[in-house]
Design a protein around this motif. Structure first.
Motif, PDB file in Angstrom:
ATOM      1  N   MET A   1       0.820  -1.194   0.000  1.00  0.00           N
ATOM      2  CA  MET A   1       0.000   0.000   0.000  1.00  0.00           C
ATOM      3  C   MET A   1       0.860   1.252   0.000  1.00  0.00           C
ATOM      4  O   MET A   1       0.487   2.269   0.531  1.00  0.00           O
ATOM      5  CB  MET A   1      -0.918  -0.018   1.223  1.00  0.00           C
ATOM      6  CG  MET A   1      -1.924  -1.111   1.195  1.00  0.00           C
ATOM      7  SD  MET A   1      -3.146  -0.843   2.459  1.00  0.00           S
ATOM      8  CE  MET A   1      -4.051  -2.335   2.280  1.00  0.00           C
ATOM      9  N   HIS A   2       2.013   1.161  -0.593  1.00  0.00           N
ATOM     10  CA  HIS A   2       2.898   2.320  -0.673  1.00  0.00           C
ATOM     11  C   HIS A   2       2.290   3.379  -1.563  1.00  0.00           C
ATOM     12  O   HIS A   2       1.824   3.100  -2.659  1.00  0.00           O
ATOM     13  CB  HIS A   2       4.265   1.894  -1.196  1.00  0.00           C
ATOM     14  CG  HIS A   2       5.003   1.038  -0.241  1.00  0.00           C
ATOM     15  ND1 HIS A   2       4.806  -0.321  -0.152  1.00  0.00           N
ATOM     16  CD2 HIS A   2       5.926   1.349   0.692  1.00  0.00           C
ATOM     17  CE1 HIS A   2       5.583  -0.807   0.784  1.00  0.00           C
ATOM     18  NE2 HIS A   2       6.276   0.185   1.315  1.00  0.00           N
ATOM     19  N   GLY A   3       2.313   4.620  -1.101  1.00  0.00           N
ATOM     20  CA  GLY A   3       1.804   5.723  -1.896  1.00  0.00           C
ATOM     21  C   GLY A   3       0.294   5.869  -1.886  1.00  0.00           C
ATOM     22  O   GLY A   3      -0.243   6.732  -2.564  1.00  0.00           O
ATOM     23  N   VAL A   4      -0.401   5.029  -1.130  1.00  0.00           N
ATOM     24  CA  VAL A   4      -1.859   5.096  -1.047  1.00  0.00           C
ATOM     25  C   VAL A   4      -2.238   5.770   0.263  1.00  0.00           C
ATOM     26  O   VAL A   4      -1.774   5.363   1.330  1.00  0.00           O
ATOM     27  CB  VAL A   4      -2.480   3.675  -1.113  1.00  0.00           C
ATOM     28  CG1 VAL A   4      -3.977   3.729  -0.927  1.00  0.00           C
ATOM     29  CG2 VAL A   4      -2.114   3.000  -2.409  1.00  0.00           C
ATOM     30  N   PRO A   5      -3.079   6.808   0.235  1.00  0.00           N
ATOM     31  CA  PRO A   5      -3.496   7.460   1.485  1.00  0.00           C
ATOM     32  C   PRO A   5      -4.236   6.476   2.402  1.00  0.00           C
ATOM     33  O   PRO A   5      -5.062   5.693   1.930  1.00  0.00           O
ATOM     34  CB  PRO A   5      -4.446   8.568   1.026  1.00  0.00           C
ATOM     35  CG  PRO A   5      -4.167   8.767  -0.430  1.00  0.00           C
ATOM     36  CD  PRO A   5      -3.672   7.459  -0.943  1.00  0.00           C
ATOM     37  N   VAL A   6      -3.915   6.502   3.690  1.00  0.00           N
ATOM     38  CA  VAL A   6      -4.596   5.628   4.636  1.00  0.00           C
ATOM     39  C   VAL A   6      -5.413   6.410   5.660  1.00  0.00           C
ATOM     40  O   VAL A   6      -6.293   5.854   6.297  1.00  0.00           O
ATOM     41  CB  VAL A   6      -3.620   4.664   5.350  1.00  0.00           C
ATOM     42  CG1 VAL A   6      -3.033   3.664   4.365  1.00  0.00           C
ATOM     43  CG2 VAL A   6      -2.531   5.406   6.077  1.00  0.00           C
ATOM     44  N   ILE A   7      -5.114   7.703   5.828  1.00  0.00           N
ATOM     45  CA  ILE A   7      -5.861   8.545   6.767  1.00  0.00           C
ATOM     46  C   ILE A   7      -6.164   9.871   6.083  1.00  0.00           C
ATOM     47  O   ILE A   7      -5.319  10.444   5.411  1.00  0.00           O
ATOM     48  CB  ILE A   7      -5.052   8.833   8.060  1.00  0.00           C
ATOM     49  CG1 ILE A   7      -4.698   7.540   8.770  1.00  0.00           C
ATOM     50  CG2 ILE A   7      -5.844   9.751   8.998  1.00  0.00           C
ATOM     51  CD1 ILE A   7      -3.772   7.745   9.951  1.00  0.00           C
ATOM     52  N   ARG A   8      -7.388  10.366   6.268  1.00  0.00           N
ATOM     53  CA  ARG A   8      -7.760  11.696   5.766  1.00  0.00           C
ATOM     54  C   ARG A   8      -8.415  12.447   6.918  1.00  0.00           C
ATOM     55  O   ARG A   8      -9.320  11.935   7.562  1.00  0.00           O
ATOM     56  CB  ARG A   8      -8.720  11.588   4.586  1.00  0.00           C
ATOM     57  CG  ARG A   8      -9.180  12.964   4.103  1.00  0.00           C
ATOM     58  CD  ARG A   8     -10.040  12.920   2.853  1.00  0.00           C
ATOM     59  NE  ARG A   8     -11.054  11.882   2.900  1.00  0.00           N
ATOM     60  CZ  ARG A   8     -11.306  11.037   1.878  1.00  0.00           C
ATOM     61  NH1 ARG A   8     -10.603  11.113   0.768  1.00  0.00           N
ATOM     62  NH2 ARG A   8     -12.240  10.136   1.992  1.00  0.00           N
ATOM     63  N   ALA A   9      -7.942  13.659   7.173  1.00  0.00           N
ATOM     64  CA  ALA A   9      -8.516  14.514   8.215  1.00  0.00           C
ATOM     65  C   ALA A   9      -9.006  15.808   7.583  1.00  0.00           C
ATOM     66  O   ALA A   9      -8.357  16.353   6.690  1.00  0.00           O
ATOM     67  CB  ALA A   9      -7.481  14.820   9.289  1.00  0.00           C
ATOM     68  N   ARG A  10     -10.145  16.283   8.040  1.00  0.00           N
ATOM     69  CA  ARG A  10     -10.682  17.574   7.594  1.00  0.00           C
ATOM     70  C   ARG A  10     -10.805  18.476   8.813  1.00  0.00           C
ATOM     71  O   ARG A  10     -11.371  18.077   9.831  1.00  0.00           O
ATOM     72  CB  ARG A  10     -12.048  17.396   6.951  1.00  0.00           C
ATOM     73  CG  ARG A  10     -12.023  16.586   5.687  1.00  0.00           C
ATOM     74  CD  ARG A  10     -13.449  16.390   5.163  1.00  0.00           C
ATOM     75  NE  ARG A  10     -13.496  15.286   4.241  1.00  0.00           N
ATOM     76  CZ  ARG A  10     -13.437  15.402   2.923  1.00  0.00           C
ATOM     77  NH1 ARG A  10     -13.334  16.583   2.375  1.00  0.00           N
ATOM     78  NH2 ARG A  10     -13.485  14.345   2.152  1.00  0.00           N
ATOM     79  N   VAL A  11     -10.243  19.690   8.681  1.00  0.00           N
ATOM     80  CA  VAL A  11     -10.257  20.638   9.791  1.00  0.00           C
ATOM     81  C   VAL A  11     -10.594  22.031   9.280  1.00  0.00           C
ATOM     82  O   VAL A  11     -10.512  22.310   8.084  1.00  0.00           O
ATOM     83  CB  VAL A  11      -8.890  20.688  10.523  1.00  0.00           C
ATOM     84  CG1 VAL A  11      -8.507  19.320  11.047  1.00  0.00           C
ATOM     85  CG2 VAL A  11      -7.810  21.256   9.643  1.00  0.00           C
ATOM     86  N   ARG A  12     -10.977  22.895  10.198  1.00  0.00           N
ATOM     87  CA  ARG A  12     -11.110  24.331   9.927  1.00  0.00           C
ATOM     88  C   ARG A  12     -10.073  25.014  10.802  1.00  0.00           C
ATOM     89  O   ARG A  12     -10.007  24.751  11.992  1.00  0.00           O
ATOM     90  CB  ARG A  12     -12.496  24.843  10.297  1.00  0.00           C
ATOM     91  CG  ARG A  12     -13.606  24.318   9.444  1.00  0.00           C
ATOM     92  CD  ARG A  12     -14.932  24.891   9.961  1.00  0.00           C
ATOM     93  NE  ARG A  12     -16.030  24.145   9.429  1.00  0.00           N
ATOM     94  CZ  ARG A  12     -16.861  24.620   8.499  1.00  0.00           C
ATOM     95  NH1 ARG A  12     -16.698  25.831   8.042  1.00  0.00           N
ATOM     96  NH2 ARG A  12     -17.847  23.879   8.062  1.00  0.00           N
ATOM     97  N   ALA A  13      -9.276  25.881  10.201  1.00  0.00           N
ATOM     98  CA  ALA A  13      -8.233  26.579  10.945  1.00  0.00           C
ATOM     99  C   ALA A  13      -8.299  28.064  10.631  1.00  0.00           C
ATOM    100  O   ALA A  13      -8.477  28.457   9.483  1.00  0.00           O
ATOM    101  CB  ALA A  13      -6.859  26.024  10.594  1.00  0.00           C
ATOM    102  N   GLY A  14      -8.157  28.885  11.667  1.00  0.00           N
ATOM    103  CA  GLY A  14      -8.168  30.330  11.507  1.00  0.00           C
ATOM    104  C   GLY A  14      -6.770  30.866  11.284  1.00  0.00           C
ATOM    105  O   GLY A  14      -5.851  30.139  10.911  1.00  0.00           O
ATOM    106  N   ASP A  15      -6.611  32.146  11.526  1.00  0.00           N
ATOM    107  CA  ASP A  15      -5.324  32.814  11.372  1.00  0.00           C
ATOM    108  C   ASP A  15      -4.433  32.543  12.575  1.00  0.00           C
ATOM    109  O   ASP A  15      -4.910  32.245  13.664  1.00  0.00           O
ATOM    110  CB  ASP A  15      -5.530  34.327  11.241  1.00  0.00           C
ATOM    111  CG  ASP A  15      -6.321  34.680   9.990  1.00  0.00           C
ATOM    112  OD1 ASP A  15      -6.124  34.010   8.953  1.00  0.00           O
ATOM    113  OD2 ASP A  15      -7.139  35.614  10.055  1.00  0.00           O
ATOM    114  N   THR A  16      -3.129  32.683  12.370  1.00  0.00           N
ATOM    115  CA  THR A  16      -2.198  32.560  13.485  1.00  0.00           C
ATOM    116  C   THR A  16      -2.509  33.640  14.504  1.00  0.00           C
ATOM    117  O   THR A  16      -2.661  34.812  14.160  1.00  0.00           O
ATOM    118  CB  THR A  16      -0.745  32.704  13.005  1.00  0.00           C
ATOM    119  OG1 THR A  16      -0.488  31.694  12.028  1.00  0.00           O
ATOM    120  CG2 THR A  16       0.225  32.548  14.155  1.00  0.00           C
ATOM    121  N   GLY A  17      -2.630  33.234  15.744  1.00  0.00           N
ATOM    122  CA  GLY A  17      -2.952  34.179  16.803  1.00  0.00           C
ATOM    123  C   GLY A  17      -1.733  34.962  17.248  1.00  0.00           C
ATOM    124  O   GLY A  17      -0.643  34.835  16.692  1.00  0.00           O
TER     125      GLY A  17
END
Length: 126
Positions: A1-17
């Motif tokens: 499974m080389h080169g195949v994505p195994v985890i996907r995360a979706r996030v919302r991120a704001g500006d650097t504080g």
């Protein structure tokens, strides 16, 4: 499974504080059947808003699939910081045996660990 994505995360991120967080993270793990702990200093400038929407484990046949989170996803705590620094001193303390310190090869003598004095609570922004 080389080169195949195994985890996907979706996030919302704001500006650097503009707030800098500094402290210590304590990691506890098992090594050779014993519980060990280590404290790592951290300095971070987290974003003003951070929300984890989903974490998906994509390949049921991959060994990492066993680590997938519960569904629905429960988030206890987290942050994202484009500018963060951790220091890895190279030592682990065996819990219950304070005098026994495990060291990484080539690591210097670790300093004494102090007990965690509190928990930093940074709620996820909405």
């Amino acid at each position: 499974m080389h080169g195949v994505p195994v985890i996907r995360a979706r996030v919302r991120a704001g500006d650097t504080g503009h707030t800098i967080h500094a402290g210590h993270h304590r990691y506890v793990t098992a090594v050779s059947g014993r519980l060990v702990s280590s404290v790592y200093p951290v300095v971070a400038e987290p974003v003003t808003r951070f929300e984890i929407e989903s974490v998906e484990f994509l390949e049921p046949e991959h060994p990492i699939f066993a680590l997938r989170p519960e569904n629905p996803l429960t988030i206890a705590w987290g942050y994202y910081s484009p500018r963060a620094s951790f220091a890895y001193p190279g030592g682990l303390t065996v819990l219950g045996e304070r005098e026994m310190v495990l060291r990484s090869p080539g690591a210097g003598t670790p300093g004494p660990q102090r007990a965690a004095v509190g928990v930093v609570d940074q709620p996820v922004g909405r």
